[in-house]
Design a protein around this motif. Structure first.
Motif, PDB file in Angstrom:
ATOM      1  N   ARG A  75       0.854  -1.182   0.000  1.00  0.00           N
ATOM      2  CA  ARG A  75       0.000   0.000   0.000  1.00  0.00           C
ATOM      3  C   ARG A  75       0.885   1.225   0.000  1.00  0.00           C
ATOM      4  O   ARG A  75       2.113   1.128   0.184  1.00  0.00           O
ATOM      5  CB  ARG A  75      -0.904  -0.004   1.227  1.00  0.00           C
ATOM      6  CG  ARG A  75      -0.115   0.127   2.511  1.00  0.00           C
ATOM      7  CD  ARG A  75      -1.049   0.286   3.685  1.00  0.00           C
ATOM      8  NE  ARG A  75      -0.312   0.610   4.889  1.00  0.00           N
ATOM      9  CZ  ARG A  75      -0.642   1.588   5.724  1.00  0.00           C
ATOM     10  NH1 ARG A  75      -1.692   2.343   5.498  1.00  0.00           N
ATOM     11  NH2 ARG A  75       0.082   1.808   6.793  1.00  0.00           N
ATOM     12  N   ASP A 112     -12.407  -2.319  -1.208  1.00  0.00           N
ATOM     13  CA  ASP A 112     -12.072  -2.282  -2.637  1.00  0.00           C
ATOM     14  C   ASP A 112     -10.604  -1.957  -2.865  1.00  0.00           C
ATOM     15  O   ASP A 112      -9.981  -2.464  -3.800  1.00  0.00           O
ATOM     16  CB  ASP A 112     -12.977  -1.286  -3.362  1.00  0.00           C
ATOM     17  CG  ASP A 112     -14.424  -1.760  -3.375  1.00  0.00           C
ATOM     18  OD1 ASP A 112     -14.634  -2.991  -3.381  1.00  0.00           O
ATOM     19  OD2 ASP A 112     -15.339  -0.913  -3.353  1.00  0.00           O
ATOM     20  N   ARG A 113     -10.031  -1.141  -2.015  1.00  0.00           N
ATOM     21  CA  ARG A 113      -8.612  -0.809  -2.155  1.00  0.00           C
ATOM     22  C   ARG A 113      -7.731  -2.029  -1.896  1.00  0.00           C
ATOM     23  O   ARG A 113      -6.766  -2.274  -2.623  1.00  0.00           O
ATOM     24  CB  ARG A 113      -8.239   0.331  -1.206  1.00  0.00           C
ATOM     25  CG  ARG A 113      -8.742   1.671  -1.708  1.00  0.00           C
ATOM     26  CD  ARG A 113      -8.676   2.769  -0.663  1.00  0.00           C
ATOM     27  NE  ARG A 113      -9.165   4.006  -1.237  1.00  0.00           N
ATOM     28  CZ  ARG A 113      -8.403   4.901  -1.862  1.00  0.00           C
ATOM     29  NH1 ARG A 113      -7.099   4.712  -1.935  1.00  0.00           N
ATOM     30  NH2 ARG A 113      -8.931   5.976  -2.382  1.00  0.00           N
ATOM     31  N   GLU A 241      -5.986   3.686   6.816  1.00  0.00           N
ATOM     32  CA  GLU A 241      -6.406   3.818   5.430  1.00  0.00           C
ATOM     33  C   GLU A 241      -5.543   2.869   4.627  1.00  0.00           C
ATOM     34  O   GLU A 241      -4.500   2.418   5.087  1.00  0.00           O
ATOM     35  CB  GLU A 241      -6.194   5.248   4.954  1.00  0.00           C
ATOM     36  CG  GLU A 241      -4.798   5.727   5.310  1.00  0.00           C
ATOM     37  CD  GLU A 241      -4.461   7.091   4.761  1.00  0.00           C
ATOM     38  OE1 GLU A 241      -5.392   7.850   4.476  1.00  0.00           O
ATOM     39  OE2 GLU A 241      -3.265   7.357   4.606  1.00  0.00           O
ATOM     40  N   GLY A 243      -3.954   3.012   1.002  1.00  0.00           N
ATOM     41  CA  GLY A 243      -3.740   3.723  -0.251  1.00  0.00           C
ATOM     42  C   GLY A 243      -3.192   2.775  -1.298  1.00  0.00           C
ATOM     43  O   GLY A 243      -2.256   2.032  -1.043  1.00  0.00           O
ATOM     44  N   VAL A 244      -3.823   2.788  -2.473  1.00  0.00           N
ATOM     45  CA  VAL A 244      -3.341   1.930  -3.552  1.00  0.00           C
ATOM     46  C   VAL A 244      -2.067   2.526  -4.121  1.00  0.00           C
ATOM     47  O   VAL A 244      -1.944   3.742  -4.267  1.00  0.00           O
ATOM     48  CB  VAL A 244      -4.414   1.783  -4.642  1.00  0.00           C
ATOM     49  CG1 VAL A 244      -3.849   1.115  -5.880  1.00  0.00           C
ATOM     50  CG2 VAL A 244      -5.601   1.005  -4.101  1.00  0.00           C
ATOM     51  N   SER A 297     -15.962   3.477  -5.967  1.00  0.00           N
ATOM     52  CA  SER A 297     -14.641   3.149  -5.421  1.00  0.00           C
ATOM     53  C   SER A 297     -13.581   3.297  -6.501  1.00  0.00           C
ATOM     54  O   SER A 297     -12.492   3.828  -6.254  1.00  0.00           O
ATOM     55  CB  SER A 297     -14.589   1.689  -4.950  1.00  0.00           C
ATOM     56  OG  SER A 297     -15.071   1.566  -3.656  1.00  0.00           O
ATOM     57  N   ILE A 301     -10.335   5.722  -6.210  1.00  0.00           N
ATOM     58  CA  ILE A 301      -8.954   5.224  -6.283  1.00  0.00           C
ATOM     59  C   ILE A 301      -8.240   5.867  -7.469  1.00  0.00           C
ATOM     60  O   ILE A 301      -7.081   6.273  -7.372  1.00  0.00           O
ATOM     61  CB  ILE A 301      -8.920   3.682  -6.385  1.00  0.00           C
ATOM     62  CG1 ILE A 301      -9.590   3.062  -5.159  1.00  0.00           C
ATOM     63  CG2 ILE A 301      -7.476   3.178  -6.506  1.00  0.00           C
ATOM     64  CD1 ILE A 301      -9.795   1.555  -5.252  1.00  0.00           C
TER      65      ILE A 301
END
Ligand SMILES: Nc1nc2c(ncn2[C@@H]2O[C@H](COP(=O)(O)OP(=O)(O)O)[C@@H](O)[C@H]2O)c(=O)[nH]1
Ligand SMILES: [Mg+2]
Ligand SMILES: [Zn+2]
Length: 314
Positions: A75, A112-113, A241, A243-244, A297, A301
């Motif tokens: 991530r 979803d991430r 969180e 993060g992608v 989502s 993203i």
């Protein structure tokens, strides 16, 4: 003649790595060259990595080599190293995303991430909805919707309660004989669930704050735990969180599995599925073939990737 061993990293604290090799656990440090590779990650070695180490006379090890990874779950780092790639674990067989019915509320964007990060390396993934004992009649429709949303995409969904024991047998079977990562926000019950399956793990747990509805951080390092019934599990610190990272904006739609059949029908080959004419993905959303929440989502993203790409100067 210096003795060299091969092993697996089972705990990473930042400066020390516990390596399981030769039937024992060897506390090890990293050879200096790893700091010079220019790789934009927070750590060149993570839990699950296969490494080669040199044994020091005092019984500690020096990691001299890391073998290529089969996959990794990573991530975008926050905190001290914003923008870098933070690899949570490597060489994983399955990723479980834990959410709670309440305390804290489910966060579909988070799910979803993580799914995108798993699809990025084709790691099978699934959802665990925990704290089923807190479910009221009024929550039933929302739980059913959440479950269906992911089940129809082929992601297994387990319903569990560490309080009543519901779903624990299914979870035990799911973890059997694989290397699984259990991740999710703080307070959803990751450590409690693992303790319920394996009482001698003794993972620390902490109540969710009534005030903020958020869990407290109790797990401060990542570790790969052996399970007595076979397999290994990685308990991660609760993530605020997810993060992608490590992918281009144009690739993103491929990691939403239900978008794939439509992507090649978009008019533009580099369609971002946001504003372009003749977009087959948007048409599928309109027609109800793609879930609106999943499409939202995707948009979220996508915009965070576009912003992130700017601030790392790509
Ligand atoms: N009601 C209920 N509480 C739970 C359940 N699982 C965990 N908890 C509680 O949720 C809080 C956070 O649990 P913890 O395992 O530390 O969460 P983690 O941050 O995800 O590891 C603790 O107070 C647990 O006792 C559950 O199935 N039902
Ligand atoms: Mg925990
Ligand atoms: Zn499109």
């Amino acid at each position: 003649m210096v003795q060299q061993l091969e092993g697996t990293v089972i705990r990473a604290t930042g400066s020390w790595f516990d390596v399981q090799a030769d039937g024992r656990i060897i506390p090890s440090r990293l050879r200096g060259k790893f700091r010079l590779t220019g790789d934009k990650t927070t750590s060149p070695v993570v839990v699950g990595d296969r490494v080669r180490l040199r044994l020091n006379p005092d019984g500690t090890g020096l990691i001299v080599d890391v073998y290529p990874r089969r996959n990794e779950l990573s991530r975008r780092a926050a905190g001290r190293h914003p923008g870098l790639r933070h690899v949570i674990a490597a060489n994983i067989d399955f990723v479980w995303i834990v959410q709670a019915v309440h305390l804290p509320e489910p966060n579909p964007g988070f799910i979803d991430r993580v799914l995108v990060a798993a699809e990025r390396y084709q790691i099978p993934a699934g959802l665990i909805v925990n704290k089923l004992d807190l479910l009221t009649d009024a929550d039933q429709p929302a739980l059913k919707e959440l479950t269906q949303r992911y089940a129809v995409l082929g992601y297994p969904v387990l319903h569990t309660s560490a309080v009543t024991g519901e779903g624990l047998d299914a979870l035990r079977q799911a973890l059997h004989d694989r290397v699984s990562v259990v991740t999710g926000p703080s307070g959803v019950g990751k450590s409690t669930l693992l303790n319920a399956l394996e009482p001698n793990l003794n993972l620390r747990t902490a109540p969710v704050s009534e005030k903020t509805g958020k869990g407290r951080h109790t797990t401060t390092y990542v570790a790969l735990y052996p399970l007595s019934f076979g397999g290994f599990v990685v308990d991660t610190p609760g993530l605020r969180e997810f993060g992608v990272t490590d992918l281009e904006a144009v690739e993103l739609s491929h990691y939403f599995v239900e978008f794939r059949p439509y992507i090649s029908n978009c008019h533009f080959p580099d369609c971002t599925h946001t504003h372009e004419p003749d977009c087959a993905v948007r048409a599928a959303v309109e027609a109800g073939h793609i879930d609106k929440a999943r499409y939202l989502s995707y948009l979220n993203i996508l915009s965070s990737l576009q912003l992130g790409e700017k601030d790392v100067g790509r």
